[in-house]
Design a protein around this motif. Structure first.
Motif, PDB file in Angstrom:
ATOM      1  N   PRO A   1       0.819  -1.227   0.000  1.00 39.72           N
ATOM      2  CA  PRO A   1       0.000   0.000   0.000  1.00 39.72           C
ATOM      3  C   PRO A   1       0.847   1.269   0.000  1.00 39.72           C
ATOM      4  O   PRO A   1       0.689   2.118   0.868  1.00 39.72           O
ATOM      5  N   THR A   2       1.730   1.424  -0.974  1.00 39.34           N
ATOM      6  CA  THR A   2       2.703   2.512  -0.929  1.00 39.34           C
ATOM      7  C   THR A   2       2.178   3.847  -1.457  1.00 39.34           C
ATOM      8  O   THR A   2       2.787   4.870  -1.189  1.00 39.34           O
ATOM      9  N   GLY A   3       1.073   3.821  -2.216  1.00 39.47           N
ATOM     10  CA  GLY A   3       0.698   5.062  -2.909  1.00 39.47           C
ATOM     11  C   GLY A   3      -0.663   5.628  -2.580  1.00 39.47           C
ATOM     12  O   GLY A   3      -1.184   6.457  -3.322  1.00 39.47           O
ATOM     13  N   TYR A   4      -1.266   5.207  -1.452  1.00 37.00           N
ATOM     14  CA  TYR A   4      -2.635   5.645  -1.170  1.00 37.00           C
ATOM     15  C   TYR A   4      -2.670   7.012  -0.500  1.00 37.00           C
ATOM     16  O   TYR A   4      -1.745   7.340   0.228  1.00 37.00           O
ATOM     17  N   PRO A   5      -3.735   7.799  -0.704  1.00 31.11           N
ATOM     18  CA  PRO A   5      -4.810   7.499  -1.651  1.00 31.11           C
ATOM     19  C   PRO A   5      -4.266   7.589  -3.076  1.00 31.11           C
ATOM     20  O   PRO A   5      -3.442   8.436  -3.356  1.00 31.11           O
ATOM     21  N   LEU A   6      -4.749   6.740  -3.957  1.00 32.86           N
ATOM     22  CA  LEU A   6      -4.200   6.727  -5.314  1.00 32.86           C
ATOM     23  C   LEU A   6      -5.286   6.864  -6.367  1.00 32.86           C
ATOM     24  O   LEU A   6      -6.460   6.608  -6.107  1.00 32.86           O
ATOM     25  N   TYR A   7      -4.847   7.319  -7.541  1.00 33.31           N
ATOM     26  CA  TYR A   7      -5.755   7.507  -8.661  1.00 33.31           C
ATOM     27  C   TYR A   7      -5.807   6.212  -9.443  1.00 33.31           C
ATOM     28  O   TYR A   7      -4.809   5.772 -10.009  1.00 33.31           O
ATOM     29  N   ARG A   8      -6.969   5.587  -9.456  1.00 33.33           N
ATOM     30  CA  ARG A   8      -7.096   4.352 -10.205  1.00 33.33           C
ATOM     31  C   ARG A   8      -7.842   4.652 -11.492  1.00 33.33           C
ATOM     32  O   ARG A   8      -8.931   5.225 -11.479  1.00 33.33           O
ATOM     33  N   LEU A   9      -7.246   4.260 -12.617  1.00 29.62           N
ATOM     34  CA  LEU A   9      -7.862   4.566 -13.909  1.00 29.62           C
ATOM     35  C   LEU A   9      -9.231   3.896 -14.011  1.00 29.62           C
ATOM     36  O   LEU A   9     -10.161   4.456 -14.576  1.00 29.62           O
ATOM     37  N   GLU A  10      -9.358   2.715 -13.430  1.00 30.42           N
ATOM     38  CA  GLU A  10     -10.641   2.014 -13.460  1.00 30.42           C
ATOM     39  C   GLU A  10     -11.721   2.793 -12.706  1.00 30.42           C
ATOM     40  O   GLU A  10     -12.879   2.824 -13.110  1.00 30.42           O
ATOM     41  N   TRP A  11     -11.332   3.434 -11.614  1.00 28.90           N
ATOM     42  CA  TRP A  11     -12.295   4.199 -10.815  1.00 28.90           C
ATOM     43  C   TRP A  11     -12.565   5.567 -11.415  1.00 28.90           C
ATOM     44  O   TRP A  11     -13.530   6.222 -11.058  1.00 28.90           O
TER      45      TRP A  11
END
Lengths: 259, 106
Positions: free
Chosen positions: A197-207
């Motif tokens: 979990p190194t990059g949260y909160p993260l931008y997910r292309l799917e979301w």
């Protein structure tokens, strides 16, 4: 002879751990970044193409915006986030003495709102909460994860570890079955990562938006046809804490981009 | 809260081809999705983007429902003179967002 062999096999099976491959050695841990294609990596690396940075910008505005009936802004107590919030996200979830349990960064922001700003808590996954946590987490970019160093957190890390190893859902899969034992393989077109979990909160292309680690965990649970824990549930926090402890020492990337 | 990220080189040589990258915050709701109750979620997208270089329009794009949230646009122009790039995004429900960036041409 075959009788003896049968006994030997039985003994070996009984002695074998439930999960055959076991945990990932520290030297072989890899961020989700290393599983991505060059395009998505480029998107994360350039702050003017990383959509997560839009949320960081919003968070920066919110940081200095006065709110609640106390009329105080985050900055009124915490000052310049670039100094005061450095490395903070890298040690969350952290133990809260009043509650006697660990809280996530999102929960900490809402506790601050309730106790110091006398403001209403922001809903989980709302744009403002994500923006604030992205802004705070961004100050830890490059910092090594130090979560779970507090000895008071030990039982909660153990709970999280047990949940990580627990088979659940109609597919009867534990987190470990994919993320410890089968990373680097594929689930249809998607890479199975180590779940660091190194990059949260993260931008997910799917979301098409930023999301928290809890959202990620909940969608994994739906994926194995399990009933997902509610946002903020102690089980999710424990899992989050275990994942951060498992990634101890890895650099933070917030806000990361993931497919 | 609309915000945008702009990447324009701060300085360039006269006649250089420079890349301009823009990223803006928008949900780009297609208008084809339905809620759990079956109601159509109304369309809310950016419909047009323009870039002006010292007042002259150098780039324009129309955007459509199939474009992802937080649209990213990249294009090129020739650095002719020092000045200002002005960006404007226009969309549904009266959405207007503007941004600008300066360039020094030597």
């Amino acid at each position: 002879m075959s009788f003896l062999r049968a006994i030997a096999v039985t003994v070996m099976l009984a002695a074998a751990p439930v999960l055959l491959a076991g945990e990932i050695p520290p030297g072989e841990r890899r961020s989700g970044y290393s599983f991505m294609g060059p395009d998505t990596r480029a998107m994360q690396d350039d702050d003017t193409s990383n959509p997560g940075m839009l949320f960081v910008l919003d968070g920066e505005t919110l940081w200095t915006a006065k709110g609640g009936s106390a009329g105080k802004a985050c900055a009124d107590c915490h000052g310049d986030a670039r100094e005061t919030m450095k490395g903070v996200a890298a040690r969350y979830p952290a133990f809260d003495k009043t509650l006697g349990r660990p809280v996530t960064l999102d929960q900490r922001i809402n506790l601050c709102r309730a106790n110091h700003q006398q403001a209403t808590p922001l809903p989980y996954e709302s744009r403002d909460l994500l923006a604030l946590s992205a802004f705070v987490a961004h100050q830890s970019r490059g910092a090594a994860i130090t979560a779970a160093d507090d000895p008071q957190l030990k039982p909660f890390v153990e709970q999280g570890r047990a949940l990580f190893m627990l088979r659940q859902g109609q597919l009867n899969l534990a987190c470990a079955n994919c993320h410890d034992d089968n990373y680097d393989k594929h689930l249809a077109g998607a890479s199975v990562t180590q779940g660091q979990p190194t990059g949260y909160p993260l931008y997910r292309l799917e979301w098409q938006t930023l999301g928290s680690l809890e959202r990620r965990l909940r969608s994994c649970m739906s994926g194995v046809r399990a009933q997902a824990y509610d946002y903020g549930a102690p089980e999710l926090v424990a899992l989050e804490l275990y994942l951060m402890a498992r990634a101890r020492g890895m650099p933070m990337e917030s806000p990361a981009v993931r497919p | 809260m609309a915000s945008a990220l702009i990447n324009v080189p701060a300085r360039a040589k006269r006649g250089d081809v420079v890349e301009i990258r823009t990223l803006t915050s928008h949900i780009m709701e297609t208008g084809f999705r339905r809620t759990a109750a079956g109601d159509l979620v109304p369309r809310d997208i950016i419909t047009s983007f323009t870039c002006r270089y010292n007042g002259t329009e150098i780039f324009r794009a129309d955007l459509f429902p199939a474009i992802a949230a937080n649209p990213y646009l990249s294009f090129f122009t020739v650095a002719r003179e020092s000045g200002k790039f002005e960006f404007e995004w226009i969309g549904d429900n009266g959405f207007v967002s503007t941004a600008s960036a300066s360039i020094t041409v030597e």
